[in-house]
Scaffold this motif. Structure first.
Motif, PDB file in Angstrom:
ATOM      1  N   LEU A  31       0.841  -1.203   0.000  1.00  0.00           N
ATOM      2  CA  LEU A  31       0.000   0.000   0.000  1.00  0.00           C
ATOM      3  C   LEU A  31       0.873   1.250   0.000  1.00  0.00           C
ATOM      4  O   LEU A  31       0.562   2.232  -0.683  1.00  0.00           O
ATOM      5  N   GLY A  32       1.973   1.205   0.760  1.00  0.00           N
ATOM      6  CA  GLY A  32       2.884   2.349   0.788  1.00  0.00           C
ATOM      7  C   GLY A  32       3.478   2.656  -0.574  1.00  0.00           C
ATOM      8  O   GLY A  32       3.875   3.795  -0.844  1.00  0.00           O
ATOM      9  N   GLN A  33       3.533   1.647  -1.448  1.00  0.00           N
ATOM     10  CA  GLN A  33       4.029   1.856  -2.812  1.00  0.00           C
ATOM     11  C   GLN A  33       2.907   2.190  -3.788  1.00  0.00           C
ATOM     12  O   GLN A  33       3.138   2.319  -4.988  1.00  0.00           O
ATOM     13  N   GLY A  34       1.678   2.282  -3.267  1.00  0.00           N
ATOM     14  CA  GLY A  34       0.541   2.564  -4.140  1.00  0.00           C
ATOM     15  C   GLY A  34       0.007   1.343  -4.855  1.00  0.00           C
ATOM     16  O   GLY A  34      -0.828   1.469  -5.770  1.00  0.00           O
ATOM     17  N   LYS A  35       0.458   0.142  -4.456  1.00  0.00           N
ATOM     18  CA  LYS A  35       0.018  -1.095  -5.109  1.00  0.00           C
ATOM     19  C   LYS A  35      -1.181  -1.667  -4.353  1.00  0.00           C
ATOM     20  O   LYS A  35      -1.089  -2.710  -3.682  1.00  0.00           O
ATOM     21  N   LEU A  36      -2.295  -0.981  -4.465  1.00  0.00           N
ATOM     22  CA  LEU A  36      -3.485  -1.335  -3.695  1.00  0.00           C
ATOM     23  C   LEU A  36      -4.009  -2.717  -4.056  1.00  0.00           C
ATOM     24  O   LEU A  36      -4.276  -3.555  -3.178  1.00  0.00           O
ATOM     25  N   LYS A  37      -4.169  -2.977  -5.350  1.00  0.00           N
ATOM     26  CA  LYS A  37      -4.720  -4.260  -5.782  1.00  0.00           C
ATOM     27  C   LYS A  37      -3.817  -5.420  -5.362  1.00  0.00           C
ATOM     28  O   LYS A  37      -4.301  -6.463  -4.909  1.00  0.00           O
ATOM     29  N   GLU A  38      -2.506  -5.221  -5.474  1.00  0.00           N
ATOM     30  CA  GLU A  38      -1.572  -6.282  -5.096  1.00  0.00           C
ATOM     31  C   GLU A  38      -1.651  -6.551  -3.578  1.00  0.00           C
ATOM     32  O   GLU A  38      -1.573  -7.695  -3.133  1.00  0.00           O
ATOM     33  N   GLY A  39      -1.825  -5.492  -2.795  1.00  0.00           N
ATOM     34  CA  GLY A  39      -1.965  -5.654  -1.356  1.00  0.00           C
ATOM     35  C   GLY A  39      -3.215  -6.446  -1.004  1.00  0.00           C
ATOM     36  O   GLY A  39      -3.191  -7.328  -0.131  1.00  0.00           O
ATOM     37  N   ILE A  40      -4.319  -6.151  -1.684  1.00  0.00           N
ATOM     38  CA  ILE A  40      -5.562  -6.898  -1.462  1.00  0.00           C
ATOM     39  C   ILE A  40      -5.373  -8.356  -1.850  1.00  0.00           C
ATOM     40  O   ILE A  40      -5.820  -9.269  -1.133  1.00  0.00           O
ATOM     41  N   ASP A  41      -4.704  -8.598  -2.968  1.00  0.00           N
ATOM     42  CA  ASP A  41      -4.482  -9.979  -3.420  1.00  0.00           C
ATOM     43  C   ASP A  41      -3.690 -10.787  -2.396  1.00  0.00           C
ATOM     44  O   ASP A  41      -3.979 -11.971  -2.160  1.00  0.00           O
ATOM     45  N   VAL A  42      -2.691 -10.164  -1.775  1.00  0.00           N
ATOM     46  CA  VAL A  42      -1.863 -10.850  -0.779  1.00  0.00           C
ATOM     47  C   VAL A  42      -2.728 -11.291   0.407  1.00  0.00           C
ATOM     48  O   VAL A  42      -2.634 -12.435   0.882  1.00  0.00           O
ATOM     49  N   LEU A  43      -3.584 -10.383   0.883  1.00  0.00           N
ATOM     50  CA  LEU A  43      -4.425 -10.705   2.031  1.00  0.00           C
ATOM     51  C   LEU A  43      -5.498 -11.724   1.670  1.00  0.00           C
ATOM     52  O   LEU A  43      -5.790 -12.641   2.448  1.00  0.00           O
ATOM     53  N   GLU A  44      -6.092 -11.573   0.492  1.00  0.00           N
ATOM     54  CA  GLU A  44      -7.138 -12.514   0.091  1.00  0.00           C
ATOM     55  C   GLU A  44      -6.572 -13.914  -0.126  1.00  0.00           C
ATOM     56  O   GLU A  44      -7.249 -14.908   0.174  1.00  0.00           O
ATOM     57  N   LYS A  45      -5.354 -14.010  -0.617  1.00  0.00           N
ATOM     58  CA  LYS A  45      -4.726 -15.323  -0.795  1.00  0.00           C
ATOM     59  C   LYS A  45      -4.559 -16.017   0.552  1.00  0.00           C
ATOM     60  O   LYS A  45      -4.832 -17.224   0.689  1.00  0.00           O
ATOM     61  N   ALA A  46      -4.117 -15.265   1.559  1.00  0.00           N
ATOM     62  CA  ALA A  46      -3.967 -15.838   2.904  1.00  0.00           C
ATOM     63  C   ALA A  46      -5.319 -16.266   3.452  1.00  0.00           C
ATOM     64  O   ALA A  46      -5.435 -17.316   4.101  1.00  0.00           O
ATOM     65  N   LEU A  47      -6.350 -15.487   3.171  1.00  0.00           N
ATOM     66  CA  LEU A  47      -7.695 -15.826   3.644  1.00  0.00           C
ATOM     67  C   LEU A  47      -8.192 -17.111   3.008  1.00  0.00           C
ATOM     68  O   LEU A  47      -8.805 -17.958   3.672  1.00  0.00           O
ATOM     69  N   ARG A  48      -7.915 -17.280   1.714  1.00  0.00           N
ATOM     70  CA  ARG A  48      -8.330 -18.505   1.032  1.00  0.00           C
ATOM     71  C   ARG A  48      -7.535 -19.715   1.511  1.00  0.00           C
ATOM     72  O   ARG A  48      -8.064 -20.818   1.643  1.00  0.00           O
ATOM     73  N   THR A  49      -6.248 -19.499   1.779  1.00  0.00           N
ATOM     74  CA  THR A  49      -5.366 -20.606   2.152  1.00  0.00           C
ATOM     75  C   THR A  49      -5.666 -21.152   3.538  1.00  0.00           C
ATOM     76  O   THR A  49      -5.723 -22.368   3.744  1.00  0.00           O
ATOM     77  N   SER A  50      -5.875 -20.259   4.491  1.00  0.00           N
ATOM     78  CA  SER A  50      -6.095 -20.701   5.876  1.00  0.00           C
ATOM     79  C   SER A  50      -7.090 -19.787   6.572  1.00  0.00           C
ATOM     80  O   SER A  50      -6.728 -18.991   7.440  1.00  0.00           O
ATOM     81  N   PRO A  51      -8.369 -19.895   6.196  1.00  0.00           N
ATOM     82  CA  PRO A  51      -9.367 -18.974   6.755  1.00  0.00           C
ATOM     83  C   PRO A  51      -9.493 -19.059   8.268  1.00  0.00           C
ATOM     84  O   PRO A  51      -9.659 -18.041   8.948  1.00  0.00           O
ATOM     85  N   SER A  52      -9.399 -20.256   8.828  1.00  0.00           N
ATOM     86  CA  SER A  52      -9.593 -20.387  10.274  1.00  0.00           C
ATOM     87  C   SER A  52      -8.481 -19.714  11.068  1.00  0.00           C
ATOM     88  O   SER A  52      -8.683 -19.337  12.227  1.00  0.00           O
ATOM     89  N   SER A  53      -7.313 -19.536  10.442  1.00  0.00           N
ATOM     90  CA  SER A  53      -6.191 -18.896  11.142  1.00  0.00           C
ATOM     91  C   SER A  53      -6.263 -17.381  11.071  1.00  0.00           C
ATOM     92  O   SER A  53      -5.941 -16.690  12.048  1.00  0.00           O
ATOM     93  N   VAL A  54      -6.669 -16.845   9.935  1.00  0.00           N
ATOM     94  CA  VAL A  54      -6.580 -15.395   9.755  1.00  0.00           C
ATOM     95  C   VAL A  54      -7.839 -14.649  10.175  1.00  0.00           C
ATOM     96  O   VAL A  54      -7.767 -13.458  10.500  1.00  0.00           O
TER      97      VAL A  54
END
Length: 389
Positions: free
Chosen positions: A316-339
């Motif tokens: 986000l600090g680099q202005g890469k908003l979509k990439e930041g969302i993708d990183v978080l959503e990938k973690a959510l898909r991978t291990s929802p019960s943890s995150v």
């Protein structure tokens, strides 16, 4: 959150245990009914329709068909609180050790449910009975030999929940002094010395956390820095904590000094060193460098969700908003019960959705469904940034 370990005081000349029978600790009137309200259900009712899209949320607190470990792993604090109460009222009043462990479990679960007024009321009931033990020698024996240390820490929280922060700090300082005195008295028992030093370090961290909440960063570092050179404590972890406090205070030079000492320690895991380096780079505005370090952390451990969260901030600090969302959503898909139980993770993802704005409402509804499906009890729903009114 398993029950606390039994108190450890292995003095060979330990005085004989007094005969104690405390039926007041297992009376049903000592406990208040747990509300069946669930903040996530409230949000589901408001935002998710038709109703068949809403995940089922069990607020009954039934525990008989589940084992203890499953309830802990699924954050089923309501069921665990009910289990502790049901077992307490059927426990032999002479089994004081088991009773106190169940009391800790009950109060800890109520606190996890964020039922702070109820936790305070029931904790007050507990200590009213304990303080009424006679004679004084028997009461002292219970407090010194049998009362779980975690219950003493819990009692100090009553001041915090009442908003009396100075009394809270005073109570914690009393506990810290107790830890230091007991550590000095146990010089012939290295195990007990290590235990009391570890407890003292934990209390110091709690006090420092309160100082930080009060924006008194100087007091927090003054308290913790001497512990960094004390044997018997997790010095590298404490030093990393001190460095991060200096970062929040804006004293980057002092933070860098502590981080460099940790980096030179060969016993410290590389991931800890890298996380410190990434945080320092972030504080200096070196977003690309921070992101590069965090990616290397995730290459070594893809389930380091603190690194995932920090990487999204760096992007986000680099202005890469979509990439930041993708990183978080990938973690959510991978291990929802943890995150979904990590409130900073959910807050950051909700914030990134709002910054993208065009699809914010729909994406946050999808996130709510995921959270309701996978999280247990006690989540602070404000992290989803979805008002209930």
């Amino acid at each position: 959150m398993p029950p606390p370990p039994p108190p450890v005081d292995s003095d060979p000349e330990e005085e004989e245990a007094p005969d104690l029978y405390l039926p007041g600790l297992v009376l049903p009137t000592m406990f208040l009914p747990i509300p069946n309200t669930d903040p996530l259900t409230t949000l589901l009712t408001k935002y998710i329709y038709p109703s068949d899209k809403r995940p089922f949320r069990d607020s009954s607190g039934e525990w008989q068909n589940s084992n203890f470990n499953t309830l802990v792993m699924t954050n089923s604090w309501r069921a665990l609180a009910r289990m502790a109460r049901d077992r307490l009222v059927t426990t032999n009043p002479e089994d004081l050790g088991m009773i106190l462990e169940l009391w800790y479990l009950r109060l800890a679960c109520l606190a996890r449910l964020r039922l702070f007024n109820q936790t305070s009321a029931e904790c007050t009931n507990l200590f009213s009975v304990l303080n009424g033990i006679a004679p004084q020698s028997a009461r002292d024996w219970v407090y010194e030999r049998l009362l779980p240390f975690e219950l003493e820490v819990m009692q100090t929280r009553l001041h915090y929940w009442a908003g009396d922060y100075m009394a809270y700090i005073d109570s914690l300082n009393t506990l810290l002094s107790k830890c230091r005195v007991r550590a000095r008295k146990c010089t012939d028992d290295p195990t007990s010395v290590a235990m009391w030093k570890e407890r003292g370090a934990r209390i110091a961290l709690i006090i420092a956390s309160q100082f930080m909440e009060m924006k008194d960063f100087g007091a927090a570092t003054k308290l913790l820095e001497p512990l960094c050179n004390q044997s018997g404590t997790a010095a590298p972890a404490l030093r990393s904590t001190v460095g991060r406090i200096y970062l929040q205070a804006g004293q980057l030079g002092r933070a860098a000094k502590h981080f460099s000492i940790v980096a030179a320690d060969e016993t410290v895991e590389q991931s800890v060193k890298d996380m410190n380096a990434a945080l320092l780079a972030t504080a200096n505005g070196e977003w690309e460098s921070a992101a590069e370090v965090l990616r290397s952390v995730l290459e070594a451990d893809a389930e380091n969700y603190a690194a995932v969260n920090n990487l999204a901030v760096a992007l986000l600090g680099q202005g890469k908003l979509k990439e930041g969302i993708d990183v978080l959503e990938k973690a959510l898909r991978t291990s929802p019960s943890s995150v979904v139980v990590a409130e900073p993770f959910l807050f950051n993802l909700s914030t990134l959705y709002e910054l993208r704005s065009a699809t914010a409402t729909e994406k946050k509804r999808e996130l709510l469904i995921q959270v309701a499906q996978w999280s247990g009890d006690g989540l602070r729903t404000t992290c989803l940034k979805m008002p209930t009114t």
